[in-house]
Design a protein around this motif. Structure first.
Motif, short mmCIF file in Angstrom:
data_model
loop_
_atom_site.label_atom_id
_atom_site.label_comp_id
_atom_site.label_asym_id
_atom_site.label_seq_id
_atom_site.Cartn_x
_atom_site.Cartn_y
_atom_site.Cartn_z
N VAL A 247 0.86 -1.18 0.00
CA VAL A 247 0.00 0.00 0.00
C VAL A 247 0.89 1.23 0.00
CG1 VAL A 247 -0.22 -0.02 2.53
CG2 VAL A 247 -1.89 1.21 1.15
N SER A 248 0.52 2.22 -0.82
CA SER A 248 1.30 3.44 -0.95
C SER A 248 0.39 4.65 -0.81
CB SER A 248 2.03 3.48 -2.29
OG SER A 248 1.13 3.35 -3.38
N GLY A 249 0.89 5.67 -0.09
CA GLY A 249 0.16 6.92 0.07
C GLY A 249 0.93 8.05 -0.57
N SER A 250 0.23 8.92 -1.27
CA SER A 250 0.90 9.91 -2.12
C SER A 250 0.37 11.32 -1.89
CB SER A 250 0.72 9.51 -3.59
OG SER A 250 1.11 10.55 -4.46
N TRP A 251 1.16 12.28 -2.39
CA TRP A 251 0.71 13.67 -2.42
C TRP A 251 -0.34 13.90 -3.50
CZ3 TRP A 251 6.30 16.08 -2.03
CH2 TRP A 251 6.78 15.88 -0.74
N ASP A 252 -0.68 12.87 -4.28
CA ASP A 252 -1.78 13.01 -5.24
C ASP A 252 -3.15 12.75 -4.57
OD1 ASP A 252 -2.03 10.25 -4.96
OD2 ASP A 252 -1.34 9.78 -6.99
N LYS A 253 -3.13 12.64 -3.23
CA LYS A 253 -4.35 12.49 -2.43
C LYS A 253 -5.02 11.13 -2.62
CE LYS A 253 -5.26 17.47 -2.73
NZ LYS A 253 -6.29 18.52 -3.00
N THR A 254 -4.20 10.12 -2.93
CA THR A 254 -4.75 8.77 -3.03
C THR A 254 -3.92 7.78 -2.22
OG1 THR A 254 -3.45 8.03 -4.96
CG2 THR A 254 -5.52 9.21 -5.40
N LEU A 255 -4.60 6.69 -1.89
CA LEU A 255 -3.98 5.52 -1.30
C LEU A 255 -4.20 4.40 -2.30
CD1 LEU A 255 -2.75 4.84 1.59
CD2 LEU A 255 -4.97 3.81 2.08
N ARG A 256 -3.12 3.71 -2.68
CA ARG A 256 -3.25 2.67 -3.70
C ARG A 256 -2.67 1.35 -3.20
NH1 ARG A 256 -1.97 6.19 -9.30
NH2 ARG A 256 -3.57 7.76 -8.85
N SER B 194 -6.70 -1.53 -6.11
CA SER B 194 -7.72 -0.68 -5.51
C SER B 194 -7.12 0.70 -5.24
CB SER B 194 -8.24 -1.29 -4.20
OG SER B 194 -9.26 -0.49 -3.64
N THR B 195 -7.95 1.74 -5.31
CA THR B 195 -7.53 3.11 -5.03
C THR B 195 -8.55 3.77 -4.11
OG1 THR B 195 -6.39 3.35 -7.15
CG2 THR B 195 -7.00 5.38 -6.00
N ILE B 196 -8.06 4.43 -3.07
CA ILE B 196 -8.93 5.19 -2.17
C ILE B 196 -8.63 6.67 -2.31
CG2 ILE B 196 -9.50 5.66 0.25
CD1 ILE B 196 -8.91 2.80 0.92
N GLN B 197 -9.63 7.49 -2.53
CA GLN B 197 -9.47 8.93 -2.58
C GLN B 197 -9.40 9.46 -1.14
OE1 GLN B 197 -8.98 10.79 -5.36
NE2 GLN B 197 -9.04 8.88 -6.53
N LEU B 198 -8.40 10.27 -0.87
CA LEU B 198 -8.20 10.83 0.46
C LEU B 198 -8.54 12.33 0.45
CD1 LEU B 198 -4.78 9.10 1.22
CD2 LEU B 198 -7.02 8.43 2.11
N PRO B 199 -8.80 12.90 1.61
CA PRO B 199 -9.16 14.32 1.65
C PRO B 199 -8.02 15.26 1.32
CG PRO B 199 -9.03 13.43 3.88
CD PRO B 199 -8.94 12.26 2.94
N GLU B 200 -6.78 14.80 1.48
CA GLU B 200 -5.63 15.68 1.23
C GLU B 200 -4.39 14.83 0.96
OE1 GLU B 200 -4.00 18.25 0.67
OE2 GLU B 200 -5.45 19.89 0.71
N PRO C 84 -10.50 -3.20 3.07
CA PRO C 84 -9.48 -2.19 2.76
C PRO C 84 -9.87 -1.16 1.71
CG PRO C 84 -8.94 -4.26 1.68
CD PRO C 84 -10.14 -4.53 2.54
N GLN C 85 -11.00 -1.33 1.06
CA GLN C 85 -11.34 -0.46 -0.06
C GLN C 85 -12.06 0.81 0.35
OE1 GLN C 85 -13.44 -3.01 -2.81
NE2 GLN C 85 -11.55 -3.97 -3.53
N GLN C 86 -12.24 1.02 1.64
CA GLN C 86 -12.91 2.24 2.07
C GLN C 86 -12.38 2.70 3.42
OE1 GLN C 86 -17.01 0.89 2.19
NE2 GLN C 86 -16.91 0.50 4.39
N ILE C 87 -12.55 3.99 3.68
CA ILE C 87 -12.17 4.58 4.97
C ILE C 87 -13.24 4.23 5.98
CG2 ILE C 87 -11.77 6.73 6.21
CD1 ILE C 87 -10.83 7.93 3.50
N SER C 88 -12.86 3.60 7.08
CA SER C 88 -13.84 3.19 8.08
C SER C 88 -14.14 4.30 9.08
CB SER C 88 -13.36 1.94 8.82
OG SER C 88 -12.14 2.17 9.49
#
Length: 360
Positions: A138-147, A158-164, A193-197
């Motif tokens: 799993v990787s977290g980026s400055w593109d506001k996603t978790l992949r 899978s990709t999760i959109q993050l608030p920032e 894992p596909q969503q923010i709980s």
């Protein structure tokens, strides 16, 4: 309320260490050439990895004599911001400003790109998802996603959109916690894992700098640029009972009758693999060991004369590694002199890190 800021003593002596307590530290030979962004020990052997702003990832071995030897090196095309081991200790994953997620096979000595983001990759972890414990990166980026990445295919599973933008991330058991810009905290249950709980705002008033999950996977320690740490729990009842914040990595200085308060960034939090106690390290060059359950500082060490940019315990907890170098916390005007990058290995004693029995 926190007891961490009160001077205390224990049955084994003072909670304040001296230079003599650092005398047996080992200085790692051939350190990175620029600021070290991350440190991580193998969960299976006496190896550790260091990622750096010099675009390189280095793997070192700690020999039976306690010294170190460089064993491998591979490169990204830009500064590397995070590097971690797979659970079997055979591979290293890394991510950085070239937007790539790489996987390095230690035995084969080969690195391959397994993923890519639209902006720099701030943090990577190896996790196990779902009831079947499927291993993924799993990787977290400055593109506001978790992949999430399967190492056998080029596209994220899978990709999760993050608030920032992602500023910090960690995992333990089935818990994954992400801290982003604007103080957002996103909690993910790796069984789903596909969503923010759960999503919340950091209890700390300033920018998130570091996150480390508890061994039990029921909470996390959070650090910020304001010299504060928060111990948080996922369960609201447990949080109400046991969660708290406290000040750390602050110094008071008196000059000409005036008192000046210096506040430092909390760059790194590490959890001891055996006792579940914690270490914090900051831009003041100091590291401290804490017992969150007793709300007690176990040991505070003198400054190493340079900011600590990363830290980690080895798999048995008898070594605590810290990386020294410039962390830009004071801006570009303090970067005129070349920083002396260094990794120190501190032999950890039980009476420094183990919980103390309450005195009656």
């Amino acid at each position: 309320m926190s007891f961490f800021n009160k001077p205390t003593t224990s049955a084994v002596g003072s909670t304040t260490a001296t230079e003599a307590d650092l005398a047996n530290d080992v200085i790692v030979a051939n350190p990175p050439e620029d600021t070290i962004s991350d440190l991580s020990f193998s969960p299976q052997a006496d190896f550790f990895v260091a990622s750096s702003w010099d675009n390189k990832v280095r793997i070192y071995e700690v020999t039976p004599t306690g010294q170190t030897e460089g064993r491998a090196l591979y490169e990204h095309e830009a500064p590397v911001l995070s590097a971690r081991w797979t659970s079997d200790g055979t591979k290293v994953i890394s991510g950085g400003c070239d937007k790539q997620v790489k996987l390095y096979d230690v035995q084969a000595g080969q690195a391959q790109q397994i993923g890519v983001h639209d902006s720099p990759v701030r943090a990577v972890r190896f996790v196990e998802c779902g009831p079947s414990n499927t291993p993924v990166v799993v990787s977290g980026s400055w593109d506001k996603t978790l992949r999430y990445w399967d190492t056998r295919q080029a596209q994220p599973i899978s990709t999760i959109q993050l608030p920032e933008r992602v500023y910090a991330m960690d995992s333990s058991q089935k818990l994954l916690v992400v801290g982003t810009a604007e103080r957002h905290i996103c909690v993910i249950d790796l069984n789903n894992p596909q969503q923010i709980s759960k999503q919340s705002m950091s209890p700390l008033k300033w920018q998130t700098r570091s996150i480390t999950c508890y061994l039990e996977g029921n909470g996390y320690a959070l650090g910020s640029i304001e010299g504060r740490c928060a111990f948080q729990y996922i369960n609201d009842v447990e949080q109400s009972k046991s969660g708290f914040t406290f000040k750390c990595h602050r110094q008071t200085e008196t000059k000409g009758g005036r008192t000046e308060n210096h506040i430092y960034t909390l760059n790194s939090i590490a959890v001891h693999p055996g006792y579940g106690t914690f270490a914090t390290a900051g831009s003041d060059g100091c590291f401290h060991f804490w017992d969150k359950d007793a709300r007690h500082r176990l040991k505070g060490f003198p400054s190493l004369k340079a900011p600590i940019t990363a830290s980690a315990f080895n798999r048995t907890g008898n070594i605590y590694a810290v990386a020294l170098g410039y962390d830009w916390s004071k801006g570009h005007q303090y970067s005129t002199q070349p920083s002396q990058n260094m990794i120190r290995l501190h032999p950890v004693k039980d009476d420094e890190i183990k919980q103390k029995k309450a005195r009656r």
